[in-house]
Design a protein around this motif. Sequence first.
Motif, PDB file in Angstrom:
ATOM      1  N   VAL A  21      35.885  40.532  38.523  1.00  0.00           N
ATOM      2  CA  VAL A  21      36.172  39.346  37.707  1.00  0.00           C
ATOM      3  C   VAL A  21      35.077  38.296  37.870  1.00  0.00           C
ATOM      4  O   VAL A  21      34.637  37.682  36.892  1.00  0.00           O
ATOM      5  N   ALA A  22      34.602  38.102  39.100  1.00  0.00           N
ATOM      6  CA  ALA A  22      33.661  37.015  39.384  1.00  0.00           C
ATOM      7  C   ALA A  22      32.265  37.279  38.845  1.00  0.00           C
ATOM      8  O   ALA A  22      31.542  36.335  38.514  1.00  0.00           O
ATOM      9  N   VAL A  23      31.862  38.539  38.737  1.00  0.00           N
ATOM     10  CA  VAL A  23      30.477  38.821  38.346  1.00  0.00           C
ATOM     11  C   VAL A  23      30.194  38.336  36.929  1.00  0.00           C
ATOM     12  O   VAL A  23      29.085  37.857  36.633  1.00  0.00           O
ATOM     13  N   GLY A  24      31.172  38.414  36.041  1.00  0.00           N
ATOM     14  CA  GLY A  24      30.968  37.910  34.680  1.00  0.00           C
ATOM     15  C   GLY A  24      30.825  36.399  34.653  1.00  0.00           C
ATOM     16  O   GLY A  24      29.979  35.853  33.919  1.00  0.00           O
ATOM     17  N   LEU A  25      31.607  35.712  35.464  1.00  0.00           N
ATOM     18  CA  LEU A  25      31.545  34.246  35.525  1.00  0.00           C
ATOM     19  C   LEU A  25      30.194  33.784  36.047  1.00  0.00           C
ATOM     20  O   LEU A  25      29.576  32.882  35.489  1.00  0.00           O
ATOM     21  N   THR A  26      29.712  34.415  37.113  1.00  0.00           N
ATOM     22  CA  THR A  26      28.442  33.989  37.704  1.00  0.00           C
ATOM     23  C   THR A  26      27.267  34.385  36.830  1.00  0.00           C
ATOM     24  O   THR A  26      26.244  33.694  36.786  1.00  0.00           O
ATOM     25  N   GLN A  71      42.046  52.086  29.114  1.00  0.00           N
ATOM     26  CA  GLN A  71      41.794  50.807  29.779  1.00  0.00           C
ATOM     27  C   GLN A  71      40.390  50.289  29.469  1.00  0.00           C
ATOM     28  O   GLN A  71      40.207  49.121  29.129  1.00  0.00           O
ATOM     29  N   VAL A  72      39.398  51.157  29.614  1.00  0.00           N
ATOM     30  CA  VAL A  72      38.018  50.745  29.349  1.00  0.00           C
ATOM     31  C   VAL A  72      37.844  50.355  27.881  1.00  0.00           C
ATOM     32  O   VAL A  72      37.244  49.315  27.565  1.00  0.00           O
ATOM     33  N   GLY A  73      38.390  51.166  26.975  1.00  0.00           N
ATOM     34  CA  GLY A  73      38.264  50.864  25.550  1.00  0.00           C
ATOM     35  C   GLY A  73      38.929  49.558  25.166  1.00  0.00           C
ATOM     36  O   GLY A  73      38.355  48.752  24.413  1.00  0.00           O
ATOM     37  N   ALA A  74      40.139  49.323  25.678  1.00  0.00           N
ATOM     38  CA  ALA A  74      40.853  48.074  25.372  1.00  0.00           C
ATOM     39  C   ALA A  74      40.096  46.870  25.903  1.00  0.00           C
ATOM     40  O   ALA A  74      39.989  45.834  25.227  1.00  0.00           O
ATOM     41  N   ALA A  75      39.545  46.987  27.124  1.00  0.00           N
ATOM     42  CA  ALA A  75      38.806  45.879  27.727  1.00  0.00           C
ATOM     43  C   ALA A  75      37.542  45.566  26.948  1.00  0.00           C
ATOM     44  O   ALA A  75      37.249  44.396  26.652  1.00  0.00           O
ATOM     45  N   PHE A 201      26.947  36.138  27.187  1.00  0.00           N
ATOM     46  CA  PHE A 201      28.337  35.702  27.157  1.00  0.00           C
ATOM     47  C   PHE A 201      29.267  36.853  26.795  1.00  0.00           C
ATOM     48  O   PHE A 201      30.356  36.979  27.358  1.00  0.00           O
ATOM     49  N   VAL A 202      28.833  37.698  25.858  1.00  0.00           N
ATOM     50  CA  VAL A 202      29.656  38.860  25.498  1.00  0.00           C
ATOM     51  C   VAL A 202      29.792  39.793  26.703  1.00  0.00           C
ATOM     52  O   VAL A 202      30.883  40.318  26.969  1.00  0.00           O
ATOM     53  N   ALA A 203      28.705  40.006  27.437  1.00  0.00           N
ATOM     54  CA  ALA A 203      28.776  40.850  28.633  1.00  0.00           C
ATOM     55  C   ALA A 203      29.723  40.251  29.667  1.00  0.00           C
ATOM     56  O   ALA A 203      30.528  40.961  30.282  1.00  0.00           O
ATOM     57  N   GLY A 204      29.655  38.924  29.864  1.00  0.00           N
ATOM     58  CA  GLY A 204      30.566  38.275  30.805  1.00  0.00           C
ATOM     59  C   GLY A 204      32.014  38.398  30.374  1.00  0.00           C
ATOM     60  O   GLY A 204      32.907  38.622  31.201  1.00  0.00           O
ATOM     61  N   ALA A 205      32.267  38.260  29.061  1.00  0.00           N
ATOM     62  CA  ALA A 205      33.629  38.413  28.548  1.00  0.00           C
ATOM     63  C   ALA A 205      34.132  39.836  28.740  1.00  0.00           C
ATOM     64  O   ALA A 205      35.290  40.062  29.118  1.00  0.00           O
ATOM     65  N   CYS A 206      33.270  40.825  28.498  1.00  0.00           N
ATOM     66  CA  CYS A 206      33.668  42.227  28.687  1.00  0.00           C
ATOM     67  C   CYS A 206      33.966  42.520  30.160  1.00  0.00           C
ATOM     68  O   CYS A 206      34.912  43.254  30.471  1.00  0.00           O
ATOM     69  N   LEU A 207      33.172  41.951  31.062  1.00  0.00           N
ATOM     70  CA  LEU A 207      33.415  42.160  32.495  1.00  0.00           C
ATOM     71  C   LEU A 207      34.741  41.527  32.915  1.00  0.00           C
ATOM     72  O   LEU A 207      35.495  42.112  33.706  1.00  0.00           O
ATOM     73  N   ALA A 208      35.021  40.324  32.400  1.00  0.00           N
ATOM     74  CA  ALA A 208      36.311  39.685  32.706  1.00  0.00           C
ATOM     75  C   ALA A 208      37.467  40.527  32.192  1.00  0.00           C
ATOM     76  O   ALA A 208      38.460  40.761  32.891  1.00  0.00           O
ATOM     77  N   ALA A 209      37.356  40.994  30.936  1.00  0.00           N
ATOM     78  CA  ALA A 209      38.418  41.814  30.343  1.00  0.00           C
ATOM     79  C   ALA A 209      38.565  43.137  31.080  1.00  0.00           C
ATOM     80  O   ALA A 209      39.679  43.646  31.252  1.00  0.00           O
ATOM     81  N   LEU A 210      37.444  43.709  31.547  1.00  0.00           N
ATOM     82  CA  LEU A 210      37.500  44.955  32.306  1.00  0.00           C
ATOM     83  C   LEU A 210      38.258  44.749  33.615  1.00  0.00           C
ATOM     84  O   LEU A 210      39.086  45.579  34.013  1.00  0.00           O
ATOM     85  N   GLY A 211      37.980  43.626  34.288  1.00  0.00           N
ATOM     86  CA  GLY A 211      38.731  43.315  35.506  1.00  0.00           C
ATOM     87  C   GLY A 211      40.215  43.185  35.235  1.00  0.00           C
ATOM     88  O   GLY A 211      41.047  43.684  35.996  1.00  0.00           O
TER      89      GLY A 211
END
Length: 298
Positions: A21-26, A71-75, A201-211
């Motif tokens: 979760v944190a890696v997308g934020l940072t 899970q991966v597809g939905a995220a 930002f899209v990558a960070g959003a995808c990482l958050a959603a993946l978490g």
Amino acid sequence: MSTLIAIAVDGAIHGAWLFLVAVGLTLVFGVMKILNIAHGNLYAIGAYAAATALGYWFASHPPSAAALAIQVGAALAAGLVLGLLLEVAVLRHLHGRDEVSVALATYALLLILDDVMLMIWGTDPQSAAAPYLLLGASRIAGMRFNNYEFLVMGLAILVGLLIWWVLTRTGTGRRLTAVIHDREMAAAMGINVRAVHVATFVAGACLAALGGAFTAPMIPVAPGIGAEIIVVTFAVVVIGGMGSIPGAAVGALVVGLARAAAVHLYPPAEVFIVYAVMAGVLCFRPNGLFPQAAVRRI
């Protein structure tokens, strides 16, 4: 010895989950200098999207490894759509604004997304336990651990290695590093800073959603989970150093081990141990353990 093993394993598992979760934020802060308070709700929407998709799938199919692909597809779908929408509609207009204005704008996004989730999913908790039960359990030193938790740990390691490879071994990573250190010079050299910001930002959003998607099988997905996670995630990022990917990994591991030690040795301390660790680190390292190098202009 068994207590130490339990602390080590539980801490590593919890730290891996926090890193996801944190890696997308940072990452977003490091590139765009935006502290996205709505990051927690991107995580929550990823959890809701995964729970909904898994619910539809398993309503007519037996439990299978397809759950992980769902899970991966939905995220990724949730992160891509929301990341593009929020960046284009809101965040693009905040570049160059002061930090307080940006923080207030992302806090407003958090409130809006809270209401959107209530409109779509209501107040009843959503369950997505099938993947958690699918993989069974293992015993370490006589203690039982669910194998799904080790899957989350492996996913966090994979994500960390992938980000390291992109940043250090690809042209995209070199362009991203240039924007991080000096966006004006990067733009003067022909780098499309605007495209870098959107992609980040899209990558960070995808990482958050993946978490969120991989957390959904472990918890009841209910209103408020986004606000809960953003506080702890912020502590992880501050401990590691704002904008630092290695810092996010170390900060997540430190917080995970501290929490596990509190749970096993003195449970009442779990409530405040994260903030005690953060305060202790900031007393000696005000910019975190791995602060970003500041650009010196002459």
